[in-house]
Every structure is written in C-alpha cells, then in structure tokens.
Design an enzyme around this catalytic site. Sequence first.
Site, PDB file in Angstrom:
ATOM      1  N   THR A   1      67.631 -19.284 -70.418  1.00 19.01           N
ATOM      2  CA  THR A   1      67.014 -20.573 -70.714  1.00 19.01           C
ATOM      3  C   THR A   1      66.100 -20.397 -71.907  1.00 19.01           C
ATOM      4  O   THR A   1      65.335 -19.438 -71.983  1.00 19.01           O
ATOM      5  CB  THR A   1      66.213 -21.107 -69.521  1.00 19.01           C
ATOM      6  OG1 THR A   1      67.112 -21.457 -68.463  1.00 19.01           O
ATOM      7  CG2 THR A   1      65.420 -22.360 -69.913  1.00 19.01           C
TER       8      THR A   1
ATOM      9  N   PHE B   1      62.946 -21.648 -74.011  1.00 18.13           N
ATOM     10  CA  PHE B   1      61.692 -22.388 -73.906  1.00 18.13           C
ATOM     11  C   PHE B   1      61.072 -22.542 -75.290  1.00 18.13           C
ATOM     12  O   PHE B   1      61.266 -21.693 -76.164  1.00 18.13           O
ATOM     13  CB  PHE B   1      60.694 -21.645 -73.008  1.00 18.13           C
ATOM     14  CG  PHE B   1      61.073 -21.590 -71.553  1.00 18.13           C
ATOM     15  CD1 PHE B   1      60.507 -22.464 -70.639  1.00 18.13           C
ATOM     16  CD2 PHE B   1      61.994 -20.663 -71.097  1.00 18.13           C
ATOM     17  CE1 PHE B   1      60.848 -22.413 -69.296  1.00 18.13           C
ATOM     18  CE2 PHE B   1      62.344 -20.601 -69.755  1.00 18.13           C
ATOM     19  CZ  PHE B   1      61.767 -21.486 -68.856  1.00 18.13           C
TER      20      PHE B   1
END
Length: 281
Positions: free
Chosen positions: A171, A173
């Site tokens: 992921t 960020f």
Amino acid sequence: MTSVAYQGEYASNSATAAQTLFPGCAELPFTSFEQALDAVTLGSADVAVIPVDNSAAGRVADVHHLLPESGLFVVGEYFLAIHFDLVGVPGASLDQVEQVRSHVHALGQCRKVLREGGWRTLISDDTAGAAREVAELGSPRHAALAPPAAARHYGLEVLRAGVEDDPDNTTRFVVLSRDADFAPLTDEPTMTSLFFAVRNIPSALYKALGGFASNTVNLTKIESYQMGAGFNPSCFYIEIEGHPDDTRVALALQELRFFSSEVRVLGVYPAHPHRLRERVL
C-alpha cells in the site's frame, strides 16, 4: 514530538506506516479520512499519513477527491508491505471459527484463505478495529483478518499467519502537511503531484498531457473526477516523475497550463526506494 493523524485504529496498517515514518510520534487515529485531514488543517496534528492506493485492490476510494480540496501539500510517500494474519481469542482453533471480519479491502486481499475455510465474512471499518471487535466478543467462533501488530495489541492469538493472497502486496501512503515543503532540485529521483482542470474545448486533455509525452516526462498516475453538478470540465489529479524546476518538466507544465483553466502543484517530494526496486525487477 511529531503528531500524526491517520484513518484507522491503533495497530492498523496506517498506524504502522505512521510509526515507521515518524518513530516515537504521537498517534492521532480518526474514523474517517476527512477527520484526519481536518486535524492537520486545523493544527491539531502536524501531518497526516493517508493511503492512496494498493497494489491488489487499486485506489483507495475518495482519497484522490479529498487531496486537492484539503488545502494540504504532499511532502513524502511510503510503500508499506501488507501482511494479514487470521487472529482469534486465546485458545481458539481454526475448526471453531464460523465468521471472519475485516475491512472490505482486506477481505478482498485474502480470498484464498476465506474460500478454503468457507467462513461467513463481516465488514468492519478498519482491520485493527476488526481485531478489537473479536477481542471484545471473546468467542472462538469469531476471527479477524488483521495486521500482525493487532494480535499483540489486543491480546489475540494468531490462528494462521501470512494469509494474504499476494506476498508482494503493498500500500502506498502519502504524508500531508499544511506547509508546502517542496523538495529541492537534486540528482535524486523526485515525484511531483499536480491538480488541474482542463479548459472546456475539444481535445483539451489530449493537448494538456501532450507536453509530458513530447518532453519524455513519465506520468505515473492520473485520476479524474467532476467538480459540482452539470457538465463542468473534468478535474484531474496526476503524479509525474521529476521536479518542476527540471527543464523537461518545466516545458511540460507550460503546455499543461496553456490548455488548463487551473493548475496547482500539490507536492514535490523524494521518490520512495520501492519505485527503484520495481523498476529493477
């Protein structure tokens, strides 16, 4: 001490990203992305750490719409390897589990183990929150898909570790700040985030983006959305490789501005090493 706002609960993936980026930070968890961004805007948090996309599930809903309107600036990025454990109350076994809960994205990223177990699934607001709910229920019939830190935080046991479908799941960020702390032009890889609205003329998007192609500037992301009702021209959030002061990028931005009614630089920040790793692979 840096105060960091994020969406989620303690021991969530967002919490792990915040702690990695800002060791020893004061964590400020919120239930929504809007609340986390507002905390920075209003000054109750120094920065926000927000997920923008996942390698398996795609973009995080609503975030690309919120970023340009937040008034905040992107000052950094971080790629977090995502791992999930199947966790339950102490003494529970896999044979006792009847239902598994987690965030909708986590359920989608662990389809294989869910299919093997044949368990009923329940959607929670957050992966770490799902672990907390299991701890509160205190029943071996309930389990959660949660980050590794959640089991320790909520006193649960790992029934099965590393159950994500893709071991390379990541992921991305971004770090958001009130201040436009743009990285200087150096020889190091740099990313630039931009918002623009095209002029309401034929082929405006094609012409606006043409400068990136003709100046060999790599466009790594583009997200479109409408502002308001009716037939207003589309707005776009894009990310490019390079610095606005680099000659090639500067020429591309000149062309972008010519065919756009508005252009805003939302951030100039160092490229995370994960990008270089992906390029080598």
